[in-house]
Write an enzyme that holds these catalytic residues in place. Sequence first.
Site, PDB file in Angstrom:
ATOM      1  N   MET A   1    -101.359 -37.349  69.521  1.00  0.00           N
ATOM      2  CA  MET A   1    -100.358 -36.323  69.232  1.00  0.00           C
ATOM      3  C   MET A   1    -100.507 -35.886  67.789  1.00  0.00           C
ATOM      4  O   MET A   1    -100.546 -36.726  66.877  1.00  0.00           O
ATOM      5  CB  MET A   1     -98.947 -36.868  69.464  1.00  0.00           C
ATOM      6  CG  MET A   1     -98.608 -37.212  70.911  1.00  0.00           C
ATOM      7  SD  MET A   1     -98.841 -35.861  72.068  1.00  0.00           S
ATOM      8  CE  MET A   1     -97.664 -34.673  71.434  1.00  0.00           C
ATOM      9  N   ASP A  26    -103.183 -33.002  70.854  1.00  0.00           N
ATOM     10  CA  ASP A  26    -102.053 -32.301  71.450  1.00  0.00           C
ATOM     11  C   ASP A  26    -100.994 -31.961  70.399  1.00  0.00           C
ATOM     12  O   ASP A  26    -100.311 -32.829  69.893  1.00  0.00           O
ATOM     13  CB  ASP A  26    -101.442 -33.222  72.530  1.00  0.00           C
ATOM     14  CG  ASP A  26    -100.479 -32.486  73.401  1.00  0.00           C
ATOM     15  OD1 ASP A  26     -99.899 -33.116  74.301  1.00  0.00           O
ATOM     16  OD2 ASP A  26    -100.289 -31.277  73.195  1.00  0.00           O
ATOM     17  N   GLY A  27    -100.962 -30.638  70.088  1.00  0.00           N
ATOM     18  CA  GLY A  27     -99.908 -30.205  69.179  1.00  0.00           C
ATOM     19  C   GLY A  27    -100.461 -29.446  67.987  1.00  0.00           C
ATOM     20  O   GLY A  27    -101.220 -30.008  67.206  1.00  0.00           O
ATOM     21  N   GLY A  28    -100.105 -28.173  67.884  1.00  0.00           N
ATOM     22  CA  GLY A  28    -100.490 -27.378  66.707  1.00  0.00           C
ATOM     23  C   GLY A  28    -101.964 -27.036  66.655  1.00  0.00           C
ATOM     24  O   GLY A  28    -102.512 -26.740  65.590  1.00  0.00           O
ATOM     25  N   MET A  44     -94.022 -37.336  78.961  1.00  0.00           N
ATOM     26  CA  MET A  44     -93.205 -37.730  77.812  1.00  0.00           C
ATOM     27  C   MET A  44     -91.871 -38.205  78.384  1.00  0.00           C
ATOM     28  O   MET A  44     -90.828 -37.544  78.265  1.00  0.00           O
ATOM     29  CB  MET A  44     -93.039 -36.553  76.833  1.00  0.00           C
ATOM     30  CG  MET A  44     -94.314 -36.278  76.061  1.00  0.00           C
ATOM     31  SD  MET A  44     -94.390 -34.635  75.349  1.00  0.00           S
ATOM     32  CE  MET A  44     -94.945 -33.716  76.773  1.00  0.00           C
ATOM     33  N   HIS A  76    -102.680 -28.143  81.043  1.00  0.00           N
ATOM     34  CA  HIS A  76    -101.905 -29.270  80.509  1.00  0.00           C
ATOM     35  C   HIS A  76    -100.438 -29.049  80.850  1.00  0.00           C
ATOM     36  O   HIS A  76     -99.875 -27.990  80.548  1.00  0.00           O
ATOM     37  CB  HIS A  76    -102.104 -29.311  78.983  1.00  0.00           C
ATOM     38  CG  HIS A  76    -101.472 -30.481  78.301  1.00  0.00           C
ATOM     39  ND1 HIS A  76    -102.063 -31.731  78.243  1.00  0.00           N
ATOM     40  CD2 HIS A  76    -100.307 -30.581  77.623  1.00  0.00           C
ATOM     41  CE1 HIS A  76    -101.278 -32.544  77.543  1.00  0.00           C
ATOM     42  NE2 HIS A  76    -100.215 -31.883  77.157  1.00  0.00           N
ATOM     43  N   ASP A  96     -96.660 -30.422  80.442  1.00  0.00           N
ATOM     44  CA  ASP A  96     -95.846 -31.288  79.577  1.00  0.00           C
ATOM     45  C   ASP A  96     -94.528 -31.649  80.248  1.00  0.00           C
ATOM     46  O   ASP A  96     -93.599 -30.843  80.286  1.00  0.00           O
ATOM     47  CB  ASP A  96     -95.556 -30.563  78.260  1.00  0.00           C
ATOM     48  CG  ASP A  96     -96.747 -30.609  77.339  1.00  0.00           C
ATOM     49  OD1 ASP A  96     -97.115 -29.571  76.765  1.00  0.00           O
ATOM     50  OD2 ASP A  96     -97.318 -31.698  77.190  1.00  0.00           O
ATOM     51  N   GLY A 142     -93.132 -27.111  71.673  1.00  0.00           N
ATOM     52  CA  GLY A 142     -94.342 -26.382  71.309  1.00  0.00           C
ATOM     53  C   GLY A 142     -94.111 -25.653  69.994  1.00  0.00           C
ATOM     54  O   GLY A 142     -93.002 -25.627  69.461  1.00  0.00           O
ATOM     55  N   SER A 194    -101.298 -25.546  77.374  1.00  0.00           N
ATOM     56  CA  SER A 194    -100.073 -26.214  77.812  1.00  0.00           C
ATOM     57  C   SER A 194     -99.107 -25.174  78.371  1.00  0.00           C
ATOM     58  O   SER A 194     -98.746 -24.216  77.675  1.00  0.00           O
ATOM     59  CB  SER A 194     -99.413 -26.917  76.625  1.00  0.00           C
ATOM     60  OG  SER A 194     -98.043 -27.129  76.916  1.00  0.00           O
ATOM     61  N   MET A 219     -91.123 -33.634  80.306  1.00  0.00           N
ATOM     62  CA  MET A 219     -90.223 -34.220  79.315  1.00  0.00           C
ATOM     63  C   MET A 219     -88.894 -34.572  79.980  1.00  0.00           C
ATOM     64  O   MET A 219     -88.375 -33.792  80.790  1.00  0.00           O
ATOM     65  CB  MET A 219     -89.967 -33.223  78.184  1.00  0.00           C
ATOM     66  CG  MET A 219     -91.235 -32.805  77.443  1.00  0.00           C
ATOM     67  SD  MET A 219     -90.841 -31.686  76.088  1.00  0.00           S
ATOM     68  CE  MET A 219     -92.496 -31.169  75.619  1.00  0.00           C
ATOM     69  N   GLY A 252     -92.146 -33.095  72.015  1.00  0.00           N
ATOM     70  CA  GLY A 252     -90.865 -32.545  72.475  1.00  0.00           C
ATOM     71  C   GLY A 252     -90.848 -31.024  72.485  1.00  0.00           C
ATOM     72  O   GLY A 252     -90.133 -30.415  73.274  1.00  0.00           O
ATOM     73  N   HIS A 296     -99.008 -34.716  81.203  1.00  0.00           N
ATOM     74  CA  HIS A 296     -98.609 -35.492  80.018  1.00  0.00           C
ATOM     75  C   HIS A 296     -97.162 -35.924  80.209  1.00  0.00           C
ATOM     76  O   HIS A 296     -96.254 -35.086  80.123  1.00  0.00           O
ATOM     77  CB  HIS A 296     -98.784 -34.593  78.784  1.00  0.00           C
ATOM     78  CG  HIS A 296     -98.370 -35.230  77.501  1.00  0.00           C
ATOM     79  ND1 HIS A 296     -98.249 -34.495  76.339  1.00  0.00           N
ATOM     80  CD2 HIS A 296     -98.064 -36.509  77.159  1.00  0.00           C
ATOM     81  CE1 HIS A 296     -97.880 -35.294  75.352  1.00  0.00           C
ATOM     82  NE2 HIS A 296     -97.763 -36.524  75.827  1.00  0.00           N
TER      83      HIS A 296
HETATM   84  C1  DX5 Z   1     -95.467 -31.298  72.654  1.00  0.00           C
HETATM   85  C2  DX5 Z   1     -96.447 -31.112  73.794  1.00  0.00           C
HETATM   86  C3  DX5 Z   1     -97.622 -30.252  73.421  1.00  0.00           C
HETATM   87  C4  DX5 Z   1     -97.192 -28.865  73.044  1.00  0.00           C
HETATM   88  C5  DX5 Z   1     -98.335 -28.125  72.434  1.00  0.00           C
HETATM   89  O1  DX5 Z   1     -94.606 -32.362  72.936  1.00  0.00           O
HETATM   90  O2  DX5 Z   1     -96.961 -32.350  74.206  1.00  0.00           O
HETATM   91  O3  DX5 Z   1     -98.534 -30.170  74.523  1.00  0.00           O
HETATM   92  O4  DX5 Z   1     -96.753 -28.180  74.178  1.00  0.00           O
HETATM   93  O5  DX5 Z   1     -97.822 -26.884  72.054  1.00  0.00           O
HETATM   94  P1  DX5 Z   1     -98.415 -26.118  70.778  1.00  0.00           P
HETATM   95  O6  DX5 Z   1     -99.887 -25.959  71.079  1.00  0.00           O
HETATM   96  O7  DX5 Z   1     -97.668 -24.844  70.760  1.00  0.00           O
HETATM   97  O8  DX5 Z   1     -98.174 -27.005  69.594  1.00  0.00           O
HETATM   98 ZN    ZN Z   2     -98.652 -32.322  75.791  1.00  0.00          ZN
END
Ligand code: DX5
Ligand code: ZN
Length: 229
Positions: free
Chosen positions: A141, A176-178, A72, A37, A39, A148, A12, A41, A146, A70
Amino acid sequence: MSFDRSIKIAPSILASDFANFGAECAAVEAQGADWIHVDVMDGHFVPNITFGAATCAAIRPHIKGIMDVHLMISPVDAYIEDFARAGADIITAHVEAGPHIHRTLQAIRASGAKAGVALNPGTPASAVAELLDLADLVCVMTVNPGFGGQKFIDMSKKIMSLREMIGDRPIHIEIDGGVDPVTAPLVARAGADVLVAGSAVFRGGSVSDPAPYGKNIRAIREATAGTYV
Ligand code: DX5
Ligand code: ZN
């Protein structure tokens, strides 16, 4: 875009150098990224603002492979054409972004992009039950969207029920996420095939020293070895 369920790593760019998006995309792809990816927002659907279609258009020439956008944002429909024209291969909208996700997925496919639907941690897998004929990807998710660098929320049960619902349809399950070498095997074993990772890929590297990107991508990929579903 042919379909296969082998593990794909999608860094991302939210975790990359915002002053160097094009160079970062080229560098992380050269270091082994499968997809990029992006993001998007809007500061309304999520409490953060990042970038829009113009940024996608600007980075498109620097990405050889899949640009996985993605959204958001809410509302979504008015912006789909902009992201498709900007070169998005996949456009993912949140099921929570409005009352007409079915129409949104129809509009994404009509734009020529592949259609993704994203589920926040609080939304059950059943929310996509009527959407599987319109989706090319379901994004689960594993953080509240919102930002990273957040703590991983285990959604293994939801991923397994999605995998069950999808059966042999050509639909990717994206996480997606962590995602990092510790959490990646959990989600791969549960049935995911696309792993988004921001901080776990970009940490320790830079455009002028991209080797850590490759090391980080390999660490995530190797952690999922043998979990192929
Ligand atoms: C959060 C994003 C994720 C995020 C992932 O809203 O959709 O894609 O950037 O970041 P990491 O991998 O650092 O959790
Ligand atoms: Zn994302």
